[in-house]
Design an enzyme around this catalytic site. Structure first.
Site, PDB file in Angstrom:
ATOM      1  N   LEU A 190       0.839  -1.198   0.000  1.00 40.76           N
ATOM      2  CA  LEU A 190       0.000   0.000   0.000  1.00 40.76           C
ATOM      3  C   LEU A 190       0.873   1.247   0.000  1.00 40.76           C
ATOM      4  O   LEU A 190       1.789   1.375   0.824  1.00 40.76           O
ATOM      5  CB  LEU A 190      -0.918   0.026   1.235  1.00 40.76           C
ATOM      6  N   ASP A 191       0.604   2.143  -0.922  1.00 42.66           N
ATOM      7  CA  ASP A 191       1.276   3.430  -0.897  1.00 42.66           C
ATOM      8  C   ASP A 191       0.687   4.238   0.254  1.00 42.66           C
ATOM      9  O   ASP A 191      -0.506   4.152   0.536  1.00 42.66           O
ATOM     10  CB  ASP A 191       1.057   4.163  -2.219  1.00 42.66           C
TER      11      ASP A 191
END
Length: 621
Positions: A313-314
């Site tokens: 996940l960014d």
């Protein structure tokens, strides 16, 4: 068409019942049987003939035709009609089930606008949406669907975005707000300036992706298709051997009995149950997802998602809201407003996401940074920016940039930076080649759902990794706050891409979740890319394999749960279908399997796997 089929089945069933239970001559009974058979089997026989002409012998139409015509040839008329009757009833129920599955996707297809009210020569004219040009003004009345992506120039209203995003709560919009095609205007007339032609509009892109979703077959679907092409000729060969060998081997030469048994075997061996169960399961899964505002571009991506063991996940825009704000300002020797003005004037030329936070702070303080003359602006990749103001060169960037410039930073300043970073804040430094003038701490607000979502993913046995360009200390503080398994910090865009490639070498399937803008390369490099806020981002719709149309991370665990359930149901269906075929083979030898029982078994299996597949539509978020 369905109504016509229902009428034919009812008439044929009545004729069949009369022929069976009413006393009459054999000739009249035979006529009624043949009329019933022709009414029921005409389409199936014609399809079989057309397929044979194309060289495609091996489908359920061919098997049903051979079985029923074979029964007629050996004089088993009631069995022939009964088999075709039950087959058509089964097909009808099957079509009902498929249509129910299609309805979820069809509901999304209803978002297509039928017309646009465009203002031309001071008049509102109703035209096709694809006739409207960029910058033309459109009028959207209460109850109408927004025909094109646009910006409101007059009025305020509430929009129903549920068809696009799955969100049930209407959204309030006013002058200056961007609106997306496919939403419904609920309560007031508005005027809006068109920003995209219909071809490039959100609604057209979504519809195009939904229409093409069925074409992207999963590995399971392709395997089943190949298996059916091998399985069916084997079944036909076995049926022929069953009709010929036993009477010859026994020496009784009772071919009529064994032909009847071979026909029974042929009917129950029809592969329609497991052939339909796989695509229908994926179709149901995609339908359930679309109803929740999740766009899955094909069954292949649903299958891949079910195998994901690592989700990357960014941080910015995914775990956080992506709207950073200034939290702390520490100055050394100069006035705070003067330093914010200088920093904002320089950052005006930067593309860094944190620059907007500093400029918003300057605007809140009423500072006129736009009037400041900035010269010799230059970006220092991965470290910051520099520019000249009043003939003095200023630098704005990370701690590392100033350690390079000054050789070192005093321990008290390092401690101050460290203290803010451990609170999850990103610290930007303003200074010159000789001195540090200010620390500006910026923090991005965490999404309310992030911690809960990460917890659910971890409980599902999925490793969670957070990627960010922030320094390690800030990243660690945020990572611990949400509970991710691993944290990777100080990453440039190309570093994120390389990290995804490395992960794919170590893990079975890697999912990447981002906002679809800066994360496009990493989304494309992952095994399956999931974009946040797809309803407002062209890049998300084009790059990602799955788009969460609303800006809601909580839909991610549901999507994975749905994909895993779809694969579990497919395995159940295939196992059950093949088990039925095996039992049929064992029953046919002693003659316990009649044509009647065979068609009941085959259609029953088909209906059961169909209904099992439709359970996916009931899975809730």
């Amino acid at each position: 068409m369905k109504k016509k089929k229902e009428v034919i089945i009812i008439i044929s069933a009545i004729l069949f019942a009369i022929a069976l239970f009413v006393r009459m001559s054999q000739t009249f009974q035979l006529i009624l049987m043949l009329v019933a058979y022709i009414l029921l089997g005409k389409d199936t026989v014609l399809k079989a003939v057309k397929n044979v002409e194309k060289g495609d012998f091996f489908d359920e139409n061919f098997l049903m035709t051979v079985a029923t015509l074979g029964a007629i040839i050996i004089g088993e008329y009631p069995e022939a009609v009964a088999v075709m009757l039950f087959y058509e009833v089964g097909e009808l129920f099957q079509s009902y089930a498929i249509n129910k599955s299609r309805k979820s996707i069809a509901d999304m297809m209803d978002i297509k606008p039928e017309y646009a009210n465009v203002i031309r020569d001071n008049k509102s004219i109703k035209v096709d949406p694809d006739e409207v040009q960029i910058d033309e003004i459109i009028e959207i009345k209460p109850g109408e669907r927004v025909p094109l992506d646009a910006i409101i120039i007059k009025g305020e209203t509430t929009l129903d975005t549920s068809a696009l995003t799955g969100e049930s709560i209407p959204v309030e919009v006013r002058e200056g707000a961007s609106i997306l095609s496919g939403c419904i205007n609920l309560n007031a007339l508005i005027l809006a300036k068109v920003t995209k032609e219909y071809f490039d509009s959100t609604v057209n892109k979504v519809l195009d992706l939904v229409e093409n979703a069925a074409a992207k077959k999963s590995t399971s679907e392709r395997l089943i298709t190949r298996f059916a092409k091998i399985y069916t000729p084997i079944v036909i060969s076995l049926a022929v051997l069953l009709a010929i060998l036993p009477p010859i081997i026994s020496g009784e030469y009772n071919f009529r009995l064994w032909i009847f048994r071979a026909l029974s075997f042929l009917v129950v061996s029809c592969p329609c149950a497991f052939v339909i169960s796989v695509p229908l399961s994926f179709f149901s899964g995609i339908g359930a997802a679309s109803r929740a505002g999740i766009l899955i571009k094909g069954g292949n991506y649903l299958e891949i998602l079910s195998k994901v063991d690592t989700v990357v996940l960014d941080k910015t825009g995914t775990l956080t809201k992506g709207i950073p704000a200034v939290t702390d300002i520490v100055t050394y020797g100069r006035n705070e407003n003067e330093l914010i003005t200088i920093t904002s004037a320089i950052e005006k030329g930067s593309q860094h996401p944190l620059a907007s936070a500093i400029m918003r702070k300057a605007e809140e303080n009423g500072l006129k940074f736009n009037d400041v003359t900035v010269e010799d602006f230059q970006s220092i990749t991965g470290k910051g920016v520099k520019a000249k103001i009043n003939n003095e060169m200023y630098y704005v960037g990370s701690q590392n940039l100033f350690e390079e410039l000054h050789g070192s930073i005093s321990s008290d300043k390092k401690e101050k930076i460290a203290d803010m970073q451990t609170q999850g804040k990103t610290v930007m430094v303003l200074g010159t080649e000789k001195e540090i003038l200010s620390f500006i701490a910026v923090a991005d607000e965490m999404r309310e759902s992030s911690k809960e979502v990460i917890g659910k993913l971890n409980n599902m046995g999925i490793e969670t990794v957070m990627l960010t360009g922030d320094n390690q200390r800030t990243a660690t503080a945020i990572g611990k706050q949400v509970g991710v398994s691993d944290i990777k910090a100080d990453l440039l865009p190309e570093d994120k891409l390389n990290f995804i490639k490395e992960l794919r070498e170590k893990h079975q399937s890697v999912g990447m979740v981002g906002d679809g803008v800066n994360d496009a390369p990493a989304l494309a490099a992952s095994t399956v890319g999931v974009a946040m806020g797809g309803a407002g981002t062209d890049t998300a719709l084009e790059t990602a394999d799955i788009a969460l149309m609303s800006d809601d991370l909580s839909k991610l665990p549901y999507t994975i749960k749905l994909s895993r359930k779809a694969l579990a149901i497919i395995k159940q269906n295939i196992t059950f279908s093949l088990a039925i075929k095996l039992v049929a083979l064992l029953l046919v030898m002693p003659g316990w399997l009649t044509l009647w029982i065979a068609i009941f078994a085959d259609m029953g299996a088909t209906l059961l796997v169909t209904l099992n597949s439709l359970r996916l539509l009931k899975i809730k978020e």
